[in-house]
Design an enzyme around this catalytic site. Structure first.
Site: not given
Ligand code: GAR
Length: 200
Positions: A15, A111
């Site tokens: 990410n 998440h």
């Protein structure tokens, strides 16, 4: 307004890399001031070195308790004065109230589930073994709870065709890499009311 980021990561850093690539491609109006990792062997560090991003490593073993650790973490973050703190696979709960006092509404996390379902470190496996057909990802402001705090963005991912928890992880991760830089760009544009940026 270009926003400045300090990124916290514990592991692979995909990410983190997606954010750096989007910044390079000018689709995310941000700059990364530093990467802070709690793992000296995190792959995310190699990505930072490749992009010439300053790095700080703060390992738990060097501290007696979570508050002492977090105070060192806060000092590291403060040394860069970022607009936003971005958790990208940072697998420790922030515990020091001082961090929340200093960066209230300015810490975000991604998440791999549709929160509040499946918080914690094994969200994709938890969804898979629970027999979920739909899971997804959530980007939220961080508060003291585990994977809690006001939701900025959530996206459903159909996992009904996934044969393993790893397949679920891969499918969701591909969407994370698109969503996280995009939401950071939305924050830079002032479009996310949940995030309280300090205007300079
Ligand atoms: C990502 O799937 C992220 O959503 C998850 O860890 C992975 C990190 O991958 N975060 C959590 O589970 C937070 N509770 P990455 O290091 O390749 O970005």
């Amino acid at each position: 307004m270009t926003i400045s980021l300090v990124v916290l990561a514990s592991g692979r850093g995909s990410n983190f890399e997606a954010i750096l690539k989007a910044i390079e491609a000018k689709t995310c109006d941000a700059r990364v001031l530093a990467l802070v990792s709690d793992k000296a062997d995190a792959k995310a560090l190699q990505i930072a070195y490749a992009y010439k991003i300053p790095v700080q490593i703060i390992e738990k073993k060097d501290f007696t308790g979570p508050l002492a650790f977090d105070e060192k973490l806060l000092a590291a973050i403060d040394s860069y004065s970022p607009d936003l703190v971005v958790l990208a696979g940072y697998m420790r709960l922030l515990r020091s109230p001082k961090i929340f006092a200093a960066y209230e509404g300015r810490i975000i996390n991604i998440h791999p589930s549709l929160l509040p379902k499946f918080p914690g470190a094994h969200a994709q496996a938890d969804a898979f073994y629970a027999g979920e057909k739909i899971s997804g990802l959530t980007i939220h402001v961080v508060d003291e709870s585990l994977d809690g705090g006001p939701v900025i963005y959530s996206e459903k991912v159909d996992i009904s065709d996934c044969k393993s928890a790893d397949e679920v992880s891969e499918k969701i991760l591909a969407r994370e890499h698109i969503a996280y830089p995009r939401i950071i760009d939305e924050i830079a544009k002032g479009h996310c009311k949940q995030v309280a940026l300090r205007r300079r």
